[in-house]
Design a protein around this motif. Structure first.
Motif, mmCIF file in Angstrom:
data_model
loop_
_atom_site.group_PDB
_atom_site.id
_atom_site.type_symbol
_atom_site.label_atom_id
_atom_site.label_comp_id
_atom_site.label_asym_id
_atom_site.label_seq_id
_atom_site.Cartn_x
_atom_site.Cartn_y
_atom_site.Cartn_z
ATOM 1 N N THR A 57 43.171 40.491 30.136
ATOM 2 C CA THR A 57 42.397 40.630 31.373
ATOM 3 C C THR A 57 41.636 41.953 31.401
ATOM 4 O OG1 THR A 57 43.968 39.261 32.614
ATOM 5 C CG2 THR A 57 42.558 40.729 33.894
ATOM 6 N N LEU A 58 42.292 43.032 30.975
ATOM 7 C CA LEU A 58 41.634 44.337 30.940
ATOM 8 C C LEU A 58 40.506 44.351 29.917
ATOM 9 C CD1 LEU A 58 44.693 46.757 31.182
ATOM 10 C CD2 LEU A 58 42.995 46.291 32.955
ATOM 11 N N ALA A 59 40.770 43.804 28.726
ATOM 12 C CA ALA A 59 39.734 43.770 27.690
ATOM 13 C C ALA A 59 38.510 43.011 28.184
ATOM 14 C CB ALA A 59 40.288 43.129 26.415
ATOM 15 N N ASN A 60 38.735 41.837 28.770
ATOM 16 C CA ASN A 60 37.618 41.049 29.295
ATOM 17 C C ASN A 60 36.882 41.799 30.405
ATOM 18 O OD1 ASN A 60 38.450 39.046 27.537
ATOM 19 N ND2 ASN A 60 39.373 37.757 29.115
ATOM 20 N N GLY A 61 37.642 42.484 31.261
ATOM 21 C CA GLY A 61 37.037 43.214 32.365
ATOM 22 C C GLY A 61 36.212 44.396 31.892
ATOM 23 N N PHE A 62 36.716 45.148 30.916
ATOM 24 C CA PHE A 62 35.945 46.269 30.363
ATOM 25 C C PHE A 62 34.647 45.762 29.729
ATOM 26 C CE2 PHE A 62 40.181 48.612 29.683
ATOM 27 C CZ PHE A 62 40.048 49.322 30.863
ATOM 28 N N ALA A 63 34.741 44.658 28.982
ATOM 29 C CA ALA A 63 33.550 44.106 28.332
ATOM 30 C C ALA A 63 32.527 43.658 29.375
ATOM 31 C CB ALA A 63 33.938 42.947 27.420
ATOM 32 N N ALA A 64 32.994 43.057 30.469
ATOM 33 C CA ALA A 64 32.086 42.601 31.523
ATOM 34 C C ALA A 64 31.384 43.768 32.205
ATOM 35 C CB ALA A 64 32.854 41.780 32.556
ATOM 36 N N ARG A 65 31.969 44.949 32.122
ATOM 37 C CA ARG A 65 31.362 46.126 32.728
ATOM 38 C C ARG A 65 30.481 46.886 31.734
ATOM 39 N NH1 ARG A 65 33.924 47.306 37.647
ATOM 40 N NH2 ARG A 65 33.454 49.529 37.548
ATOM 41 N N PRO B 268 46.458 43.943 36.965
ATOM 42 C CA PRO B 268 45.435 43.138 37.636
ATOM 43 C C PRO B 268 45.843 41.672 37.707
ATOM 44 C CG PRO B 268 44.797 43.522 35.364
ATOM 45 C CD PRO B 268 46.082 44.276 35.581
ATOM 46 N N VAL B 269 45.403 41.002 38.737
ATOM 47 C CA VAL B 269 45.673 39.574 38.896
ATOM 48 C C VAL B 269 44.354 38.860 39.141
ATOM 49 C CG1 VAL B 269 46.903 37.815 40.201
ATOM 50 C CG2 VAL B 269 47.963 40.050 39.838
ATOM 51 N N ALA B 270 43.961 38.033 38.194
ATOM 52 C CA ALA B 270 42.690 37.306 38.299
ATOM 53 C C ALA B 270 42.894 36.070 39.175
ATOM 54 C CB ALA B 270 42.202 36.912 36.909
ATOM 55 N N VAL B 271 42.810 36.268 40.484
ATOM 56 C CA VAL B 271 43.141 35.203 41.429
ATOM 57 C C VAL B 271 42.273 33.957 41.257
ATOM 58 C CG1 VAL B 271 43.330 34.600 43.870
ATOM 59 C CG2 VAL B 271 44.078 36.842 43.083
ATOM 60 N N PRO B 272 40.931 34.060 41.172
ATOM 61 C CA PRO B 272 40.136 32.838 41.012
ATOM 62 C C PRO B 272 40.517 32.046 39.753
ATOM 63 C CG PRO B 272 38.730 34.675 41.624
ATOM 64 C CD PRO B 272 40.068 35.256 41.299
ATOM 65 N N GLU B 273 40.783 32.769 38.646
ATOM 66 C CA GLU B 273 41.162 32.080 37.415
ATOM 67 C C GLU B 273 42.518 31.413 37.557
ATOM 68 O OE1 GLU B 273 42.258 33.136 32.748
ATOM 69 O OE2 GLU B 273 41.362 34.661 34.034
ATOM 70 N N ILE B 274 43.468 32.123 38.178
ATOM 71 C CA ILE B 274 44.796 31.553 38.387
ATOM 72 C C ILE B 274 44.704 30.313 39.276
ATOM 73 C CG2 ILE B 274 47.000 31.944 39.580
ATOM 74 C CD1 ILE B 274 46.907 34.819 38.514
ATOM 75 N N GLN B 275 43.925 30.398 40.336
ATOM 76 C CA GLN B 275 43.809 29.252 41.246
ATOM 77 C C GLN B 275 43.092 28.083 40.581
ATOM 78 O OE1 GLN B 275 41.963 31.161 44.629
ATOM 79 N NE2 GLN B 275 43.941 31.648 45.560
ATOM 80 N N ARG B 276 42.142 28.384 39.705
ATOM 81 C CA ARG B 276 41.490 27.304 38.958
ATOM 82 C C ARG B 276 42.501 26.616 38.032
ATOM 83 N NH1 ARG B 276 39.967 27.287 33.966
ATOM 84 N NH2 ARG B 276 40.019 29.572 33.788
ATOM 85 N N MET B 277 43.300 27.416 37.318
ATOM 86 C CA MET B 277 44.308 26.842 36.423
ATOM 87 C C MET B 277 45.409 26.136 37.200
ATOM 88 S SD MET B 277 44.522 29.930 33.590
ATOM 89 C CE MET B 277 45.632 29.049 32.481
ATOM 90 N N ALA B 278 45.648 26.591 38.443
ATOM 91 C CA ALA B 278 46.683 25.974 39.271
ATOM 92 C C ALA B 278 46.333 24.551 39.680
ATOM 93 C CB ALA B 278 46.944 26.827 40.510
ATOM 94 N N PHE C 110 45.393 43.513 44.134
ATOM 95 C CA PHE C 110 45.539 43.558 42.681
ATOM 96 C C PHE C 110 44.373 42.878 41.968
ATOM 97 C CE2 PHE C 110 49.759 43.346 44.681
ATOM 98 C CZ PHE C 110 50.280 44.566 44.267
ATOM 99 N N ARG C 111 43.265 42.689 42.658
ATOM 100 C CA ARG C 111 42.125 42.017 42.042
ATOM 101 C C ARG C 111 41.635 42.846 40.845
ATOM 102 N NH1 ARG C 111 40.415 44.416 46.703
ATOM 103 N NH2 ARG C 111 38.500 45.669 46.591
ATOM 104 N N PRO C 112 41.232 42.193 39.757
ATOM 105 C CA PRO C 112 40.894 42.893 38.507
ATOM 106 C C PRO C 112 39.842 43.968 38.653
ATOM 107 C CG PRO C 112 41.126 40.551 38.086
ATOM 108 C CD PRO C 112 41.205 40.728 39.584
ATOM 109 N N GLU C 113 38.783 43.710 39.432
ATOM 110 C CA GLU C 113 37.716 44.707 39.520
ATOM 111 C C GLU C 113 38.226 46.019 40.104
ATOM 112 O OE1 GLU C 113 37.067 41.662 42.920
ATOM 113 O OE2 GLU C 113 37.684 41.672 40.810
ATOM 114 N N LYS C 114 39.159 45.936 41.042
ATOM 115 C CA LYS C 114 39.731 47.142 41.632
ATOM 116 C C LYS C 114 40.620 47.873 40.628
ATOM 117 C CE LYS C 114 42.639 48.702 45.488
ATOM 118 N NZ LYS C 114 43.348 48.290 46.739
#
Length: 371
Positions: free
Chosen positions: A28-36, A174-184, A351-355
């Motif tokens: 999650t951190l790696a993906n977030g750093f790359a997105a930034r 971090p907790v990627a809520v939209p991704e978790i809810q999509r997988m849920a 705990f949202r990832p961007e924060k």
């Protein structure tokens, strides 16, 4: 990709992408750093594991192709000498030790921050653990920073491992809520999760002593004397035979299932009536926040590190003493009978990832990272 400032070259070093909470967090951190807009290398002792598919196409996976962490030292030295990233973040104590040695032997100016993802003092005190703790005390001061996954773990590192408090920073996962809810939305086709079935209690985690599933089984057996219900435990580990025997002794074969490791536990979390964490010790229980992201009601032990911080002293779920069968059974019953549950999604937003990634960027000192 969005660019939020001067891009930097970040290396994230860990053993593999096998099924653990630390590995998913690092992805999650790696993906977030790359997105930034940062250039990100995910450096792995062995590039394998179920989370490999979750790595962003914008993250460069470096496979050191070694079977053991210790044998990855020389390949990591060569990587650092060749690539000279601005910052390297490592995760898990054995990887942290190798990262510190590799940075020193490579002679590079890469800023190094190591992270502790669990309670080091909670580990079983065998010979290997004693040696690891000695190495941590000896080598962690040579890192530029140490990130603890919770305030409790940060305090352990300062008090029990004699680290300078100025070196240690607590940053939650971090907790990627939209991704978790999509997988849920991908609900498992388990017969117990179908409409009209008895209430489901769910626990997720490796079958190891620290999770204290024995206490959970005893509490559930008491609960079963007064109401119907079923318990599902997701995870694998060395205690499976022992737990299977205990389930049989308690006469719970028809109402408890050890369902094994599930790469997508979120559908189970969304379908359960109650999520239970029975641990003796934690660092920062990702599964607790993930279950909250799926809207689950929570009962947790008030174990060292994590749950009390996450639940803010019981505001977002029930806390019970560690190893207390009667208290756990009472909390389970009360939670199942609860009419109005707290809106746990409000807490998960913290705990949202961007924060969390912004906090990591500050701690990694990316703007001041050295060439």
């Amino acid at each position: 990709m969005a660019n939020f400032g001067q891009p930097r070259h970040i290396a994230i070093f860990l053993p593999s992408l096998e099924g653990g909470g630390a590995e998913r967090v690092m992805v999650t951190l790696a993906n977030g750093f790359a997105a930034r807009g940062h250039r990100v290398d995910l450096v792995l002792t062995k590039a394998e594991g179920p989370y490999r598919s979750e790595v962003s196409a914008h993250v460069n996976v470096i496979d050191l192709n070694r079977s053991r962490m210790l044998t990855s030292l020389l390949p990591l030295i060569r990587y650092l000498s060749r690539e000279r990233p601005h910052v390297m973040l490592s995760a898990l104590n054995h990887a942290n030790i190798v990262a510190i040695l590799a940075r020193k032997l490579a002679g590079v100016r890469t800023r190094l921050v190591v992270s502790e993802r669990s309670s080091p003092s909670g580990a079983v005190g065998n010979r290997a653990t004693t040696t690891m703790h000695w190495l941590m005390r000896l080598l962690y001061p040579y890192a530029d920073g140490v990130i603890a996954v919770s305030q409790g773990v940060a305090m352990e590192l300062v008090v029990d491992f004699c680290l300078d408090s100025r070196l240690v920073t607590a940053i939650p996962n971090p907790v990627a809520v939209p991704e978790i809810q999509r997988m849920a939305e991908q609900r498992p086709r388990h017969p117990w999760l179908q409409p009209g079935e008895p209430p489901i209690l769910l626990a997720v985690g490796r079958l190891v002593p620290e999770k204290d599933y024995a206490t959970l089984l005893d509490a559930f057996a008491r609960l079963k004397t007064s109401r119907d219900g079923r318990l599902l435990i997701l995870g694998e580990g060395p205690l499976r035979p022992e737990l299977e025997q205990r389930i049989e002794e308690l006469g719970l074969n028809d109402s408890v299932e050890l369902a094994g490791f599930q790469s997508n536990p979120f559908g189970w979390m969304a379908a359960c009536d109650l999520y239970v964490l029975s641990s003796r010790t934690e660092g920062f229980p990702n599964s607790l926040i993930q279950a909250m992201a799926c809207g689950a009601r929570i009962v947790s032990t008030d174990c060292r590190n994590g749950p009390r911080e996450i639940l803010e002293g019981g505001r977002w779920g029930r806390l019970v003493p560690v190893g207390d069968v009667e208290a756990l059974e009472t909390a389970l019953a009360e939670a199942l009978d609860e009419v109005a549950s707290p809106d746990v999604l409000k807490r998960v937003a913290d705990f949202r990832p961007e924060k969390i990634i912004e906090i990591y960027e500050a701690s990694l000192d990316l703007c001041a990272a050295r060439q």
